[in-house]
Design an enzyme around this catalytic site. Structure first.
Site, PDB file in Angstrom:
ATOM      1  CB  SER A 143      -1.035   0.009   1.201  1.00 14.18           C
ATOM      2  OG  SER A 143      -1.324   1.236   1.603  1.00 14.18           O
ATOM      3  CE1 TYR A 156      -4.329  -1.906   5.067  1.00  9.81           C
ATOM      4  CE2 TYR A 156      -3.291   0.121   4.405  1.00  9.81           C
ATOM      5  CZ  TYR A 156      -3.826  -0.990   4.005  1.00  9.81           C
ATOM      6  OH  TYR A 156      -4.152  -1.114   2.708  1.00  9.81           O
TER       7      TYR A 156
HETATM    8  N1  LIG Z   1      -8.729   0.026  -1.481  1.00 13.60           N
HETATM    9  C1  LIG Z   1      -7.552   0.925  -1.059  1.00 13.60           C
HETATM   10  O1  LIG Z   1      -7.528   1.965  -1.232  1.00 13.60           O
HETATM   11  C2  LIG Z   1      -6.215  -0.063  -1.099  1.00 13.60           C
HETATM   12  C3  LIG Z   1      -5.106   0.678  -0.955  1.00 13.60           C
HETATM   13  C4  LIG Z   1      -3.816   0.088  -0.885  1.00 13.60           C
HETATM   14  C5  LIG Z   1      -3.766  -1.225  -0.560  1.00 13.60           C
HETATM   15  N2  LIG Z   1      -4.876  -1.899  -0.617  1.00 13.60           N
HETATM   16  C6  LIG Z   1      -5.009  -3.299  -0.294  1.00 13.60           C
HETATM   17  O2  LIG Z   1      -5.758  -4.150  -1.345  1.00 13.60           O
HETATM   18  C7  LIG Z   1      -6.106  -5.356  -0.950  1.00 13.60           C
HETATM   19  C8  LIG Z   1      -7.473  -5.661  -1.334  1.00 13.60           C
HETATM   20  O3  LIG Z   1      -8.124  -4.922  -0.820  1.00 13.60           O
HETATM   21  P1  LIG Z   1      -9.493  -4.136  -1.506  1.00 13.60           P
HETATM   22  O4  LIG Z   1      -9.276  -2.667  -1.679  1.00 13.60           O
HETATM   23  O5  LIG Z   1      -9.939  -4.923  -2.919  1.00 13.60           O
HETATM   24  O6  LIG Z   1     -10.488  -4.299  -0.410  1.00 13.60           O
HETATM   25  P2  LIG Z   1     -11.949  -5.052  -0.132  1.00 13.60           P
HETATM   26  O7  LIG Z   1     -12.435  -4.986   1.124  1.00 13.60           O
HETATM   27  O8  LIG Z   1     -12.886  -4.994  -1.234  1.00 13.60           O
HETATM   28  O9  LIG Z   1     -11.435  -6.600  -0.542  1.00 13.60           O
HETATM   29  C9  LIG Z   1     -10.624  -7.425   0.433  1.00 13.60           C
HETATM   30  C10 LIG Z   1     -11.042  -8.979   0.424  1.00 13.60           C
HETATM   31  O10 LIG Z   1     -10.210  -9.559   1.515  1.00 13.60           O
HETATM   32  C11 LIG Z   1     -11.156 -10.517   1.973  1.00 13.60           C
HETATM   33  N3  LIG Z   1     -10.613 -10.991   3.342  1.00 13.60           N
HETATM   34  C12 LIG Z   1     -10.598 -10.123   4.562  1.00 13.60           C
HETATM   35  N4  LIG Z   1     -10.172 -10.724   5.484  1.00 13.60           N
HETATM   36  C13 LIG Z   1      -9.646 -12.083   4.819  1.00 13.60           C
HETATM   37  C14 LIG Z   1      -9.168 -13.285   5.513  1.00 13.60           C
HETATM   38  N5  LIG Z   1      -8.716 -13.173   6.906  1.00 13.60           N
HETATM   39  N6  LIG Z   1      -8.877 -14.144   4.680  1.00 13.60           N
HETATM   40  C15 LIG Z   1      -9.166 -14.206   3.593  1.00 13.60           C
HETATM   41  N7  LIG Z   1      -9.909 -13.191   2.757  1.00 13.60           N
HETATM   42  C16 LIG Z   1     -10.132 -11.993   3.703  1.00 13.60           C
HETATM   43  C17 LIG Z   1     -12.461  -9.780   1.930  1.00 13.60           C
HETATM   44  O11 LIG Z   1     -13.603 -10.875   2.408  1.00 13.60           O
HETATM   45  C18 LIG Z   1     -12.412  -9.117   0.627  1.00 13.60           C
HETATM   46  O12 LIG Z   1     -13.039  -9.890  -0.307  1.00 13.60           O
HETATM   47  C19 LIG Z   1      -5.774  -5.285   0.585  1.00 13.60           C
HETATM   48  O13 LIG Z   1      -4.471  -5.992   1.127  1.00 13.60           O
HETATM   49  C20 LIG Z   1      -5.475  -3.889   0.917  1.00 13.60           C
HETATM   50  O14 LIG Z   1      -4.802  -3.554   2.056  1.00 13.60           O
HETATM   51  C21 LIG Z   1      -6.169  -1.259  -0.720  1.00 13.60           C
END
Ligand SMILES: NC(=O)c1ccc[n+]([C@@H]2O[C@H](COP(=O)([O-])OP(=O)(O)OC[C@H]3O[C@@H](n4cnc5c(N)ncnc54)[C@H](O)[C@@H]3O)[C@@H](O)[C@H]2O)c1
Length: 252
Positions: A143, A156
């Site tokens: 991230s 985080y």
């Molecule tokens: N959206 C943003 O702004 C952003 C920015 C930087 C990094 N990220 C990272 O991107 C990745 C994906 O996030 P996203 O934005 O698609 O969010 P999201 O919440 O849409 O997707 C996350 C998914 O992970 C699953 N999940 C949560 N805990 C879990 C576990 N213990 N075991 C298995 N699955 C689990 C959830 O059910 C969900 O489907 C994450 O690692 C997040 O930290 C997101």
């Protein structure tokens, strides 16, 4: 174009957001995708979207913070598709928003379990298969909070810095054995995670966007395209890299 047809990928956190979109884009290129998520509903929906479009995927429910669940999703993928060529190690949670001195310790531990231990277990057990098979490609989701401090989300930020440490270390350990390990560092991206951060408030969203040089969130599709590129052969010389995909946020 990279030909990744008939390769096998595992995508964690594939039940929504960036993981779902990456699963779809991989499947559209002929990759067989093991869709891993804690959410049965989200995971099954991703598989349905892929199958309805005529491509191949199956769902494995797993909590990536559980070593046993991680071993299970790795074994189940090998049993079903015979190998693992690509791994998008992506599942993560945001935790609470609170200054460090008041941060709830149980939530701190949960974020470490899922975001850091989960990333480690995934790499450990997938690497064992890739080593046996003579190569592979891994992309870990860090991230912008893995590159700079992020007031309010200390665990985080700590876990995402940790994911980058795992990425760079594994590169040195496994590059000579045909395995590449890279990380992406998305900035605010339009998924459920950002909706939770801003609690659905358009005003809060605008405030976040005003701090991004590009003036907007990224989309899951944009992030997925980068991941698909990094997983494929066109990126063969890219190893141990961390790619910001954040509209310029961390350039400031
Ligand atoms: N959206 C943003 O702004 C952003 C920015 C930087 C990094 N990220 C990272 O991107 C990745 C994906 O996030 P996203 O934005 O698609 O969010 P999201 O919440 O849409 O997707 C996350 C998914 O992970 C699953 N999940 C949560 N805990 C879990 C576990 N213990 N075991 C298995 N699955 C689990 C959830 O059910 C969900 O489907 C994450 O690692 C997040 O930290 C997101």
């Amino acid at each position: 174009m990279t030909n990744i047809e008939n390769k096998v990928a595992i995508v964690t956190g594939a039940g929504s957001g960036i993981g779902r979109e990456t699963s779809i884009q991989l499947a559209e290129k002929g990759v067989r995708v093991a869709v891993v998520d804690l959410s049965v509903e989200g995971g099954n929906e991703t598989v349905s979207l892929i199958k309805e479009a005529g491509f191949e995927a199956f769902f494995i429910q797993a909590d990536v913070g559980s070593r046993e669940d991680v071993k299970h999703y790795v074994e189940k993928t090998v049993d079903t598709y015979g190998t693992i060529d690509m791994f998008f190690n992506n599942a993560g949670i945001e935790g609470a928003v609170s200054p460090l001195a008041e941060y709830p310790e149980d939530i701190f531990e949960k974020v470490i379990d899922i975001n850091l231990k989960g990333a480690f277990y995934g790499m450990k057990y997938v690497l064992q298969v890739m080593l046996e098979n003579g190569g592979g490609s891994i992309v870990n989701t860090a991230s912008n909070a893995g590159l700079v401090g992020s007031p309010g989300v200390s665990p985080y930020a700590a876990t995402k810095h940790g994911v980058i440490g795992l990425t760079k270390t594994a590169t040195g350990e496994y590059a000579s054995q045909g395995i590449r390990v890279n990380a992406i560092a998305p900035g605010p991206t339009a998924t459920g995670m950002m909706d939770r951060f801003t609690q659905g408030s358009e005003e809060a969203k605008k405030a976040v966007e005003s701090g991004i040089p590009a003036g907007r969130y990224g989309t899951a599709k944009e992030v997925a395209s980068l991941v698909v590129f990094l997983l494929g052969d066109e990126a063969n010389i890219i190893n141990g890299a961390v790619y910001p995909i954040d509209g310029g946020l961390t350039s400031l």
